[in-house]
Design an enzyme around this catalytic site. Sequence first.
Site, mmCIF file in Angstrom:
data_model
loop_
_atom_site.group_PDB
_atom_site.id
_atom_site.type_symbol
_atom_site.label_atom_id
_atom_site.label_comp_id
_atom_site.label_asym_id
_atom_site.label_seq_id
_atom_site.Cartn_x
_atom_site.Cartn_y
_atom_site.Cartn_z
ATOM 1 N N HIS A 178 1.052 -0.901 0.199
ATOM 2 C CA HIS A 178 -0.045 -0.188 -0.173
ATOM 3 C C HIS A 178 1.207 1.498 0.524
ATOM 4 C CE1 HIS A 178 -3.089 2.706 1.223
ATOM 5 N NE2 HIS A 178 -2.448 3.491 2.258
ATOM 6 N N GLU A 179 1.754 1.251 1.001
ATOM 7 C CA GLU A 179 2.484 2.553 0.982
ATOM 8 C C GLU A 179 3.425 3.011 -0.006
ATOM 9 O OE1 GLU A 179 2.069 5.604 2.891
ATOM 10 O OE2 GLU A 179 0.765 4.266 3.958
ATOM 11 N N HIS A 182 1.951 4.446 -2.679
ATOM 12 C CA HIS A 182 1.224 5.729 -3.053
ATOM 13 C C HIS A 182 2.669 6.728 -3.907
ATOM 14 C CE1 HIS A 182 -1.512 6.309 -0.560
ATOM 15 N NE2 HIS A 182 -1.039 5.869 0.452
ATOM 16 N N TYR A 193 -3.775 15.205 -2.659
ATOM 17 C CA TYR A 193 -3.926 14.694 -1.734
ATOM 18 C C TYR A 193 -4.812 15.346 -0.970
ATOM 19 C CZ TYR A 193 -3.729 10.846 1.919
ATOM 20 O OH TYR A 193 -3.713 9.651 2.915
ATOM 21 N N GLU A 202 -5.975 6.765 -1.945
ATOM 22 C CA GLU A 202 -5.453 6.130 -0.913
ATOM 23 C C GLU A 202 -6.351 4.876 -1.272
ATOM 24 O OE1 GLU A 202 -5.039 5.550 2.201
ATOM 25 O OE2 GLU A 202 -4.262 7.375 2.539
ATOM 26 N N ASP A 275 -9.102 14.797 8.042
ATOM 27 C CA ASP A 275 -8.275 13.586 7.170
ATOM 28 C C ASP A 275 -8.090 13.882 5.920
ATOM 29 O OD1 ASP A 275 -6.489 11.364 6.451
ATOM 30 O OD2 ASP A 275 -8.825 10.636 6.468
ATOM 31 N N HIS A 280 -8.985 8.624 3.818
ATOM 32 C CA HIS A 280 -8.994 7.312 4.512
ATOM 33 C C HIS A 280 -10.224 6.908 4.055
ATOM 34 C CE1 HIS A 280 -4.476 8.130 5.407
ATOM 35 N NE2 HIS A 280 -4.147 7.527 5.225
#
Length: 359
Positions: A178-179, A182, A193, A202, A275, A280
């Site tokens: 996932h990270e 990005h 974002y 996300e 957020d 998210h």
Amino acid sequence: MCNHPWHNRIRTIYCILPPHMLKEIAKNGTPQQRVQAIDTLSTDHTFRQLRSVHSALLAAKPSVSVSPVPAVPSAHRSIYTAKNTETLPGTLVRAEGAPKSNDVCVDEAYDGLGATFEFYLEIFHRNSIDDAGMALTGTVHYGDQYDNAFWNSQQMVFGDGDGTLFNRFTISLDVIGHELTHGVTEHTAGLAYSGQPGALNESVSDVFGSLIKQYTLKQTADKADWLIGEGLLAKGVKGVALRSMKEPGTAYDDPVLGKDPQPADMRHYVQTTQDNHGVHINSGIPNRAFCLAALDIGGYAWEKAGRIWYETLNDSHIKPNTNFKAFAKLTVSNANRLYGASSAEAKAVSKAWNTVGVL
């Protein structure tokens, strides 16, 4: 391919734990858990501020020459330890090709970076995050019981977790995938974002994080758990993961963490200023659309559904401010191009977006 000049991209810190979850802990946890959550929120905020200043400095500098891409793509991994400080990258503990260490976090990070590199190379012929052989760096043991993991546009960083709410953040392969995804999004679509583009950012990371795990386990779509962060929640926490792509809103319901706030369709879209306007939270909607399409198509999800999403990420028509509807239309367009307008694949993609109320 939609490649934006590196010095023109908006860069940020992408954390796996959303602020709303940490704020619930700060409100509901034990005194120690509350302090830890506040410290994590403070650290994340400080990093975002520092990164913003760094990005501005980079933007003022002239572009630098890029080293030639190696003829044969290969992973170049370096794992460091911060030794429970907040200094990056820290001390090198395992370089590419070195044997296993006696530290499970080091080896999980090394293997996770490798699995992500292999997935993008084998499935999409992408040479690392930037498609130019970018070296992959990870730092483990960041901070004191730090409850998060993040990508800062340069490297991966993993906390050890507090042991009562969260286990070590290297434990979930899909979190690592996932990270790092990005970074792929930064080098392709450049999705802003915030709001719907941020939720798509996300979601894309969740999609490919899950696919990396499925590819490693050789799971078909119907055998996958479609969870993000399975194994990350500590024993006693009422939940199974951070998010469920198949059933958004059901991943956890815990006295300390609160209830999973993700909506499963546009009828329950969450309007919020927190957020980054719900990146998210509302990502659950496109997440479910991908899962529905992949299950409908069947087989290995990375082969067709994943191909459609990857082609969309690289589509010249995608923009940093692309919203759910525009992204959905591009996935349908790419499914039509790849498999035919009357194909089962194209129908599955269109049906999925209709089911979640986007089209």
